[in-house]
Motif scaffolding. Structure first.
Motif, short mmCIF file in Angstrom:
data_model
loop_
_atom_site.label_atom_id
_atom_site.label_comp_id
_atom_site.label_asym_id
_atom_site.label_seq_id
_atom_site.Cartn_x
_atom_site.Cartn_y
_atom_site.Cartn_z
N VAL A 231 0.96 -1.00 0.19
CA VAL A 231 0.62 0.28 -0.17
C VAL A 231 1.19 0.88 0.00
N ILE A 232 0.22 1.93 -0.49
CA ILE A 232 1.84 2.91 -1.01
C ILE A 232 1.27 5.08 -1.07
N ALA A 233 0.21 4.83 -0.64
CA ALA A 233 -0.50 5.76 -0.95
C ALA A 233 -2.27 5.79 0.18
N ARG A 234 -3.24 6.98 0.21
CA ARG A 234 -4.33 6.57 0.39
C ARG A 234 -5.26 7.99 0.12
N VAL A 239 -7.33 3.28 0.15
CA VAL A 239 -5.63 2.64 -0.47
C VAL A 239 -5.43 2.62 -1.38
N LEU A 240 -4.02 2.73 -2.41
CA LEU A 240 -3.20 2.50 -3.40
C LEU A 240 -2.49 1.27 -3.02
N LEU A 270 -16.05 -1.83 5.39
CA LEU A 270 -15.71 0.03 6.22
C LEU A 270 -14.56 0.34 5.13
N ALA A 271 -14.63 2.45 5.21
CA ALA A 271 -13.84 2.73 4.18
C ALA A 271 -11.70 1.68 4.74
N PHE A 276 -8.00 0.10 8.37
CA PHE A 276 -6.68 0.10 8.50
C PHE A 276 -6.33 0.74 9.43
N ALA A 277 -6.94 2.33 10.22
CA ALA A 277 -6.15 3.33 10.14
C ALA A 277 -5.22 3.75 10.89
N ALA A 278 -4.60 2.30 11.75
CA ALA A 278 -3.16 2.84 12.04
C ALA A 278 -2.26 2.25 11.13
N GLU A 279 -3.03 1.39 10.31
CA GLU A 279 -1.38 1.18 9.33
C GLU A 279 -1.34 2.40 8.40
N CYS A 280 -2.81 3.15 7.87
CA CYS A 280 -2.80 4.09 7.12
C CYS A 280 -2.24 6.06 7.47
N ALA A 281 -1.95 6.14 8.98
CA ALA A 281 -1.35 7.00 9.37
C ALA A 281 -0.14 7.75 8.69
#
Ligand code: COA
Ligand code: THG
Length: 588
Positions: A231-234, A239-240, A270-271, A276-281
């Motif tokens: 995953v490289i971006a949001r 997520v991308l 969910l979105a 994956f809120a923690a991973e996306c931060a």
């Protein structure tokens, strides 16, 4: 004719047939497929001449199909059979597909064909094809089948597909290291909205949904970053993810097995950025420009998209908000509100609100709200007064704020363009515009009571009676029934029915908007609108409508009666009904 709809759930196709056949003058009643003896009882009570099964998973008992004609609506062409018809069609990239109306017999989907209709496939999700192409074709085929009754069955071209089994996760599997973007998109589209594709994201198991291609600029930016599967971006909800030949956006996921799990052992859909809120931060946000074309080299994916057209003196704005399933979380409502605020600066005469391609809006995001509730035990009602209530409260306020932006946009005309269905708060978001346009296939559910007797918000107590009168407003909100476009036009819920489907509506709405923006009396119309709003405000301020509605909603969320929390829990976990709601089972 007296027609009984027998369905697993009263889904969008069942609702569309219900409204279309009632328009044709038939007498309809509905029974959910709970048990054979319940179906028998419904037939005894209602005495239908024909039974139609638009969405049925269980076998119709022999005694039933021998007693009266039972029409099965199968989302595949004649000869195709089985429970995963559309999934296979998308997976196999079929260029054409169809709908067949056949008579139920002992063998699944093998009975005589009464009518069928074909359509060209489009690179959309299974759910999108079902809600648009399949539903439109099904209405035509069912009407044709009913005209054939009681004639002997028509000759159908022999199908070459035969029985296709239930599609399994093994059939759906993707391999980030091997599969190209096209393959990954195809597998996810064939599984969307249900059951998704079991895969890994951030190295963790999750079912993936809501996939979109990465367009040229994003692919160029992703080039050289990470490995396939990383995953490289949001962006927005999504997520991308890198693929072997580029990247794909993943908008929604169901994580497994940690966290709040539903009856099937998966968490709620969910979105991706929430699940994956923690991973996306730590991920970089790669925003897309709000104003961009729908296709071509400058196209890009995001939930919101804006464009303008027309001459400087008659400029028209077109705003799309393609929220997954039409559900609007607090974040999404705030984004829409902020966008509407910035669009106030644009020199447009007309602002069109085009919602999403499949749904206009379905109101507050019940999955997102449910995810705020702690794990629930035997008593779903136990969660009243907890954080699910707080999440509901925040979401309703955010929804009201978005509606308020529209209601107070008095220096131009606003038009809601319903390309897909609208439900509950989503219908009243549309009514916050000056006019509402839709195509002939749009079904609205402009009421809240089906969700645990919610009172409703979005200034509906201002907009609905103003449009349809107090008596009709009461009939609509108490009736709890879906309303098709023709009826909506008759009672004043719609101002125009343009075209037969979303594609036709888009063309016609743009044409009509340009004409309206250039009409000589436009300035007068806008002035009259502003005057009317000022007079209404003087008679009763919008804030008072809002306060009164929210007072009732507060009771729904925090009060003694947990009905809303129970209904939401059943809805998001797709728990089967134990009985048919009485507003549908008219024979009862
Ligand atoms: N919040 C979250 N998810 C929603 C939603 C909402 N308000 N409305 C619909 N969805 C989801 C469903 O859970 C389903 O999810 P899936 O993709 O996992 O299958 C998907 O959207 C399609 O819904 P479904 O009920 O299968 O579609 P339909 O077209 O057959 O029925 C409605 C449409 C509007 C009748 C039905 O979705 C509904 O009653 N929605 C709730 C409306 C509501 O009460 N909103 C809150 C009050 S403002
Ligand atoms: N005749 C009769 N009843 C019917 C049909 C029929 N009921 C509805 C049915 N057609 C609609 N089509 C199908 C086709 C196959 C399956 C279900 C509905 C099927 N079901 C698997 C099972 O029951 O084991 C499970 C599928 C699943 O889990 O989703 O294969 O023509 N009398």
């Amino acid at each position: 004719m007296r027609i009984l709809l027998l369905c697993h759930s009263f889904n969008s196709l069942s609702q569309r047939l219900f409204t279309a056949l009632r328009d044709d003058g038939h007498t309809l009643s509905v029974e959910l497929d709970i048990a054979d003896n319940v179906t028998d009882e419904a037939i005894e009570l209602f005495r239908p001449e024909v039974l139609i099964a638009p969405f049925l998973k269980r076998r119709i008992a022999e005694a039933t199909w021998r007693r009266l004609p039972c029409l099965i609506v199968h989302p595949g062409p004649p000869g195709d059979r089985g429970p995963s018809a559309l999934d296979w069609a998308v997976m196999r990239s079929r260029a054409h597909w169809g709908v067949t109306v056949l008579q139920a017999t002992a063998e699944f989907d093998a009975g005589p064909v009464l009518a069928h209709a074909g359509f060209a496939m489009r690179p959309g999700t299974k759910a999108s094809l079902y809600r648009r192409e399949v539903t439109r074709a099904a209405v035509g085929a069912v009407r044709e089948a009913l005209q054939r009754l009681p004639l002997p069955p028509v000759e159908a071209p022999p199908g070459d597909d035969g029985w296709q089994p239930l599609m399994r996760q093994a059939d759906r599997a993707i391999d980030w290291r091997r599969d190209d973007s096209e393959t990954i998109l195809r597998h996810l589209r064939a599984a969307d909205g249900f059951p998704g594709v079991a895969a890994t994201l951030f190295g963790q198991p999750a079912h993936l949904f809501d996939a979109h291609p990465a367009h040229a600029a994003t692919r160029a930016r992703a080039d050289g970053l990470g490995q396939p599967g990383d995953v490289i971006a949001r962006r927005g909800p999504g997520v991308l993810v890198r693929t072997v030949d580029g990247a794909v956006w993943i908008g929604h996921v169901r994580r497994a097995p940690a966290g709040l799990s539903g009856p099937d052992g998966l968490t709620l859909k969910l979105a991706a950025t929430r699940a994956f809120a923690a991973e996306c931060a730590a991920l970089p946000e790669w925003p897309a420009p709000l104003e961009r074309p729908a296709d071509g080299p400058e196209a890009d994916w995001d939930e919101l998209r804006y464009e303008e057209f027309g001459p400087a003196a008659a400029r028209v704005g077109w705003l799309e908000f393609a929220f997954h399933n039409g559900a609007m979380s607090t974040r999404q409502c705030e984004r829409l509100r902020d966008t509407l605020r910035t669009l106030r600066q644009r020199p447009t005469k007309l602002l069109l609100l085009a919602g999403g391609p499949d749904f206009f809006s379905n109101g507050i995001h019940l999955h997102d709200i449910e995810a705020a509730a702690p794990e629930m035990g035997l008593m779903p009602g136990d969660c009243s007064g907890d954080s699910a209530a707080d999440a509901s409260w925040r979401n309703i306020h955010a929804m009201d704020d978005a509606a308020l932006e529209l209601l107070t946009l008095t220096d131009r005309l606003t038009i809601a363009v319903l390309r897909g269905n609208a439900g509950a708060g989503g219908c009243f978001l549309a009514l916050a515009a000056d006019q509402v346009w839709a195509h002939a296939g749009v079904v609205q559910n402009p009421h809240y009571k089906n969700m645990g007797n919610l009172y409703g918000s979005e200034y509906w107590t201002y907009t609905l009676p103003k449009r349809v009168g107090a008596a009709q407003a009461k009939a609509i909100t108490q009736g709890r029934l879906p309303i098709g476009a023709a009826e909506a036009r008759r009672i004043g819920l719609l101002d125009a029915v343009l075209g037969e489907d979303a594609a036709e509506l888009e063309v016609l709405a743009r044409e009509q908007a340009l004409a309206l923006a250039a009409s000589p009396d436009l300035a007068e119309r806008i002035a009259a609108k502003a005057e009317q709003r000022a007079a209404d405000e003087a008679a009763k301020p919008l804030q008072r409508y809002r306060d009164e509605e929210l007072q009732r909603m507060h009771r729904n969320f925090y009060g003694f009666d947990p009905s809303y929390h129970v209904a939401r829990h059943y809805f998001v976990h797709r728990k089967p009904h134990a009985w048919t709601p009485r507003h549908l089972a008219m024979h009862r």
